[in-house]
Design a protein around this motif. Sequence first.
Motif, mmCIF file in Angstrom:
data_model
loop_
_atom_site.group_PDB
_atom_site.id
_atom_site.type_symbol
_atom_site.label_atom_id
_atom_site.label_comp_id
_atom_site.label_asym_id
_atom_site.label_seq_id
_atom_site.Cartn_x
_atom_site.Cartn_y
_atom_site.Cartn_z
ATOM 1 N N UNK A 1 0.819 -1.218 0.000
ATOM 2 C CA UNK A 1 0.000 0.000 0.000
ATOM 3 C C UNK A 1 0.851 1.265 0.000
ATOM 4 N N UNK A 2 2.164 1.110 -0.089
ATOM 5 C CA UNK A 2 3.041 2.280 -0.127
ATOM 6 C C UNK A 2 3.591 2.703 1.223
ATOM 7 N N UNK A 3 3.287 1.929 2.279
ATOM 8 C CA UNK A 3 3.681 2.348 3.631
ATOM 9 C C UNK A 3 5.205 2.452 3.774
ATOM 10 N N UNK A 4 5.908 1.349 3.522
ATOM 11 C CA UNK A 4 7.373 1.407 3.663
ATOM 12 C C UNK A 4 7.971 2.353 2.623
ATOM 13 N N UNK A 5 7.340 2.409 1.437
ATOM 14 C CA UNK A 5 7.856 3.289 0.375
ATOM 15 C C UNK A 5 7.843 4.749 0.803
ATOM 16 N N UNK B 1 11.053 7.067 0.904
ATOM 17 C CA UNK B 1 11.094 8.310 0.108
ATOM 18 C C UNK B 1 11.396 9.508 1.006
ATOM 19 N N UNK B 2 10.879 9.499 2.226
ATOM 20 C CA UNK B 2 11.121 10.627 3.139
ATOM 21 C C UNK B 2 12.568 10.698 3.607
ATOM 22 N N UNK B 3 13.292 9.585 3.509
ATOM 23 C CA UNK B 3 14.707 9.606 3.890
ATOM 24 C C UNK B 3 15.623 9.979 2.738
ATOM 25 N N UNK B 4 15.056 10.055 1.539
ATOM 26 C CA UNK B 4 15.898 10.282 0.365
ATOM 27 C C UNK B 4 16.185 11.763 0.132
ATOM 28 N N UNK B 5 17.175 12.020 -0.715
ATOM 29 C CA UNK B 5 17.482 13.401 -1.105
ATOM 30 C C UNK B 5 16.271 13.983 -1.844
ATOM 31 N N UNK B 6 16.178 15.328 -1.885
ATOM 32 C CA UNK B 6 15.058 15.950 -2.600
ATOM 33 C C UNK B 6 15.021 15.507 -4.061
ATOM 34 N N UNK B 7 16.222 15.289 -4.604
ATOM 35 C CA UNK B 7 16.299 14.876 -6.009
ATOM 36 C C UNK B 7 16.254 13.352 -6.155
ATOM 37 N N UNK B 8 16.022 12.639 -5.043
ATOM 38 C CA UNK B 8 16.106 11.171 -5.067
ATOM 39 C C UNK B 8 14.950 10.517 -5.797
ATOM 40 N N UNK B 9 15.183 9.256 -6.198
ATOM 41 C CA UNK B 9 14.155 8.494 -6.924
ATOM 42 C C UNK B 9 14.079 7.100 -6.340
ATOM 43 N N UNK B 10 12.855 6.693 -5.988
ATOM 44 C CA UNK B 10 12.598 5.336 -5.498
ATOM 45 C C UNK B 10 11.833 4.579 -6.580
ATOM 46 N N UNK C 1 5.017 12.518 -1.830
ATOM 47 C CA UNK C 1 6.305 11.977 -2.278
ATOM 48 C C UNK C 1 6.220 11.405 -3.704
ATOM 49 N N UNK C 2 5.065 11.589 -4.368
ATOM 50 C CA UNK C 2 4.861 10.923 -5.667
ATOM 51 C C UNK C 2 5.921 11.323 -6.700
ATOM 52 N N UNK C 3 6.429 12.547 -6.609
ATOM 53 C CA UNK C 3 7.423 12.986 -7.604
ATOM 54 C C UNK C 3 8.713 12.190 -7.485
ATOM 55 N N UNK C 4 8.930 11.578 -6.320
ATOM 56 C CA UNK C 4 10.173 10.811 -6.108
ATOM 57 C C UNK C 4 9.991 9.328 -6.401
ATOM 58 N N UNK C 5 8.734 8.880 -6.564
ATOM 59 C CA UNK C 5 8.475 7.433 -6.576
ATOM 60 C C UNK C 5 7.919 6.977 -7.917
ATOM 61 N N UNK C 6 8.509 5.896 -8.430
ATOM 62 C CA UNK C 6 7.992 5.253 -9.634
ATOM 63 C C UNK C 6 7.599 3.827 -9.258
ATOM 64 N N UNK C 7 6.341 3.465 -9.523
ATOM 65 C CA UNK C 7 5.920 2.078 -9.282
ATOM 66 C C UNK C 7 6.113 1.311 -10.584
ATOM 67 N N UNK C 8 6.877 0.213 -10.518
ATOM 68 C CA UNK C 8 7.021 -0.672 -11.679
ATOM 69 C C UNK C 8 6.138 -1.880 -11.405
ATOM 70 N N UNK C 9 5.195 -2.135 -12.314
ATOM 71 C CA UNK C 9 4.239 -3.229 -12.118
ATOM 72 C C UNK C 9 4.748 -4.502 -12.771
ATOM 73 N N UNK C 10 4.658 -5.603 -12.024
ATOM 74 C CA UNK C 10 5.064 -6.892 -12.584
ATOM 75 C C UNK C 10 5.760 -7.719 -11.530
ATOM 76 N N UNK C 11 5.982 -8.991 -11.857
ATOM 77 C CA UNK C 11 6.701 -9.872 -10.940
ATOM 78 C C UNK C 11 8.158 -9.427 -10.882
#
Length: 215
Positions: free
Chosen positions: A70-74, A78-87, A109-119
């Motif tokens: 559900x994005x909890x750990x993400x 993301x909050x620990x990453x640099x402003x320019x960081x990408x998860x 934090x959506x600007x820092x996070x990309x969800x890749x769907x798949x196994x």
Amino acid sequence: MPMTPERWSYIGDYAEDVFGQYDEHLAGLMARAVEAGMPPIAVSADVGRLLKILVAMTPGELAIELGTLAGYSGIWIARGMADSGRLITVEHEDTHADFAQKEFERAGVAAKVEIVRGAALDVLPGIAERVGPDSVDFVFVDARKSEYIDYFEVIKPLLKVGGLYVADNVYGTGAGWIDEGHGTDDFNRLIAADPDFEAVATPMREGVLLARKMR
Ligand SMILES: C[S@@+](CC[C@H](N)C(=O)[O-])C[C@H]1O[C@@H](n2cnc3c(N)ncnc32)[C@H](O)[C@@H]1O
């Protein structure tokens, strides 16, 4: 005084109470996820805080997570990453990924996070090609436990020297524990014996392994 199951349980609750403070957004997230039909299997708030602290000890520019739920750990990561960081976080259930995307937006934090769907094992080669070797600061593995060795083999060359590889459930899950032949014994022994890594596992919650790439 011996450790007892009651004392162990008390210590888990105590750790979450004392070290697991979180904001209103995170406080309501898993309740909303469970209401939406997801299992209550996110990390605890104290483990979330550990992830945030660990990421913040790296340059925090690029991180990979396997198992978004559900994005909890993400959000913690993301909050620990640099402003320019990408998860880059990987999830094979579309309903989980859709829910998590909304929560990343709500948490800002959506600007820092990309969800890749798949196994994970299907999408990791593409991620590896995109990010390249020696590029990743932080990894959090929380997908299929039986695949931990396969994940490690693909991700190992992607980690920078000094990068951290963190894995949850290395001592077990609700379905069974390391003394009963569950957990990730093969993976634990493999990474502990790898001369490129220094690894240890904390007994927090269901066992959180922390490994640093040394060379
Ligand atoms: C334990 S939950 C992750 C919890 C999340 N890391 C947190 O603490 O908030 C595991 C998630 O991994 C996903 N998953 C399991 N096996 C997977 C696989 N092989 N590839 C991608 N996702 C997987 C599940 O659908 C589930 O959402």
